[in-house]
Design a protein around this motif. Structure first.
Motif, PDB file in Angstrom:
ATOM      1  N   LEU A  90       0.830  -1.192   0.000  1.00 27.30           N
ATOM      2  CA  LEU A  90       0.000   0.000   0.000  1.00 27.30           C
ATOM      3  C   LEU A  90       0.871   1.252   0.000  1.00 27.30           C
ATOM      4  CD1 LEU A  90      -2.536  -0.919   2.859  1.00 27.30           C
ATOM      5  CD2 LEU A  90      -2.905  -1.173   0.380  1.00 27.30           C
ATOM      6  N   ASP A  91       0.545   2.206  -0.861  1.00 27.54           N
ATOM      7  CA  ASP A  91       0.985   3.575  -0.656  1.00 27.54           C
ATOM      8  C   ASP A  91      -0.042   4.206   0.278  1.00 27.54           C
ATOM      9  OD1 ASP A  91       3.114   3.264  -2.383  1.00 27.54           O
ATOM     10  OD2 ASP A  91       2.073   4.136  -4.101  1.00 27.54           O
ATOM     11  N   LEU A  92       0.425   5.072   1.189  1.00 22.85           N
ATOM     12  CA  LEU A  92      -0.450   5.578   2.236  1.00 22.85           C
ATOM     13  C   LEU A  92      -0.358   7.098   2.325  1.00 22.85           C
ATOM     14  CD1 LEU A  92       0.543   2.973   4.941  1.00 22.85           C
ATOM     15  CD2 LEU A  92      -1.677   3.082   3.800  1.00 22.85           C
ATOM     16  N   LEU A  93      -1.509   7.736   2.529  1.00 22.21           N
ATOM     17  CA  LEU A  93      -1.585   9.182   2.740  1.00 22.21           C
ATOM     18  C   LEU A  93      -2.361   9.416   4.024  1.00 22.21           C
ATOM     19  CD1 LEU A  93      -2.437  11.978   0.173  1.00 22.21           C
ATOM     20  CD2 LEU A  93      -3.623  11.880   2.376  1.00 22.21           C
ATOM     21  N   GLY A  94      -1.757  10.164   4.947  1.00 19.17           N
ATOM     22  CA  GLY A  94      -2.434  10.505   6.184  1.00 19.17           C
ATOM     23  C   GLY A  94      -2.397  11.999   6.427  1.00 19.17           C
ATOM     24  N   HIS A  95      -3.557  12.556   6.781  1.00 21.73           N
ATOM     25  CA  HIS A  95      -3.640  13.977   7.107  1.00 21.73           C
ATOM     26  C   HIS A  95      -3.718  14.148   8.619  1.00 21.73           C
ATOM     27  CE1 HIS A  95      -6.176  17.754   7.713  1.00 21.73           C
ATOM     28  NE2 HIS A  95      -4.983  18.179   7.324  1.00 21.73           N
ATOM     29  N   SER A  96      -2.913  15.046   9.165  1.00 19.87           N
ATOM     30  CA  SER A  96      -2.994  15.444  10.564  1.00 19.87           C
ATOM     31  C   SER A  96      -2.933  14.233  11.490  1.00 19.87           C
ATOM     32  CB  SER A  96      -4.270  16.266  10.780  1.00 19.87           C
ATOM     33  OG  SER A  96      -4.267  16.904  12.030  1.00 19.87           O
ATOM     34  N   ILE A 119       0.580  14.760   5.512  1.00 18.08           N
ATOM     35  CA  ILE A 119       0.188  16.160   5.307  1.00 18.08           C
ATOM     36  C   ILE A 119      -0.151  16.785   6.653  1.00 18.08           C
ATOM     37  CG2 ILE A 119      -1.388  17.731   4.134  1.00 18.08           C
ATOM     38  CD1 ILE A 119      -1.809  15.655   1.993  1.00 18.08           C
ATOM     39  N   THR A 120       0.507  17.891   6.970  1.00 20.31           N
ATOM     40  CA  THR A 120       0.381  18.599   8.257  1.00 20.31           C
ATOM     41  C   THR A 120       0.266  17.605   9.411  1.00 20.31           C
ATOM     42  OG1 THR A 120      -2.034  18.896   7.976  1.00 20.31           O
ATOM     43  CG2 THR A 120      -0.608  20.673   7.216  1.00 20.31           C
ATOM     44  N   PRO A 121       1.297  16.765   9.608  1.00 18.40           N
ATOM     45  CA  PRO A 121       1.213  15.677  10.582  1.00 18.40           C
ATOM     46  C   PRO A 121       1.097  16.175  12.020  1.00 18.40           C
ATOM     47  CG  PRO A 121       3.466  15.922   9.790  1.00 18.40           C
ATOM     48  CD  PRO A 121       2.613  16.798   8.924  1.00 18.40           C
TER      49      PRO A 121
END
Length: 264
Positions: A90-96, A119-121
């Protein structure tokens, strides 16, 4: 709507769009409805975009055991989702806040991860916001042009890079989605062993893109800098004029960054 049963019997919902390598996306909050990420839908041009409502969030079930909502525990939901999808990696994208779950999964299952977008972790191994920086950003932005209009709409002036029509639509949509239970924040933000967990992050060779908003009055930029410095193959981008949702403030810049990174 597609759904699957996770390790403890909790039913979790997700959406699928596009074609190509799988990119799983998690919203922040904790407990934000994943439709918060709707404007990132153009990623489906080159990816199978899977947006997951986390447990106790959006359209997914609330588990009987609140302890399973801690972000390290929620990494188990990502593995259950991977198996459900039949994806090798999996490629993964997590916001905050969602970035914590993404990072925990990568540490738990490094062989199942391709690329990470944070993104803006909220932090590296726990919620680690530089409160002094955040308060300085808020104080500076409370009097800027557009602040009165944001406040009149019920929004804080420092949520977005500037108060535009796109910001207003995003804010109003978020307010209309199901809201998380009051106990979720405390259950989500646990504090694992920082030394052990930091070492596990430092051992990950995966490409990592960390995006911060220079005007972000929620997370600031210091947290993103620390997160990026922990990974051996990380790239940090601090976007001028952006708040906590950079893809709302500067959609063209974010699109260029994400497509270039994911296709690289």
């Amino acid at each position: 709507m597609p759904h699957f049963t996770s390790h403890d019997g909790t039913t979790l919902h997700y959406t699928v769009a596009g074609s190509g390598p799988v990119l799983v996306c998690l919203a922040g909050g904790p407990g934000a409805d994943v439709r918060d990420l709707a404007e990132l839908g153009w990623l489906a041009d080159s990816r199978t975009l899977v947006t997951l409502d986390a447990r106790a969030a959006g359209r997914s079930e609330t588990p009987a055991d609140r302890a399973t909502c801690a972000f390290p525990e929620q990494s188990r939901d990502l593995e259950a989702l991977r198996l459900h999808l039949g994806a090798e990696r999996l490629d993964l994208l997590g916001h905050s806040a969602g970035s914590l779950t993404v990072q925990a999964y990568a540490a738990d299952h490094p062989q199942r991860v391709g690329r990470l977008v944070l993104i803006t972790p909220a932090g590296l191994v726990a919620r680690e916001i530089d409160q002094a920086e955040v308060e300085a950003i808020r104080a500076r932005r409370d009097q800027e042009p557009g602040a009165a209009e944001a406040l009149a709409a019920g929004a804080e002036p420092w949520l977005y890079g500037r108060w535009t029509e796109a910001a207003r639509r995003h804010f109003e949509a978020d307010a209309a989605y199901p809201q998380p239970p009051s106990w979720l924040r405390e259950a989500f933000y646990v504090r694992p062993d920082p030394v052990r967990e930091s070492a596990r992050r430092a051992a990950l060779p995966h490409p990592v893109l960390v995006i911060a908003g220079a005007e972000d009055g929620v997370a600031g930029t210091g947290t993103a800098r620390r997160v990026a410095s922990a990974y051996p193959a990380a790239r940090l981008e601090v976007l001028p004029g952006c708040g906590h949702w950079p893809w709302i403030d500067e959609p063209a810049a974010v699109r260029k960054l994400l497509t270039g990174f994911l296709d690289g």
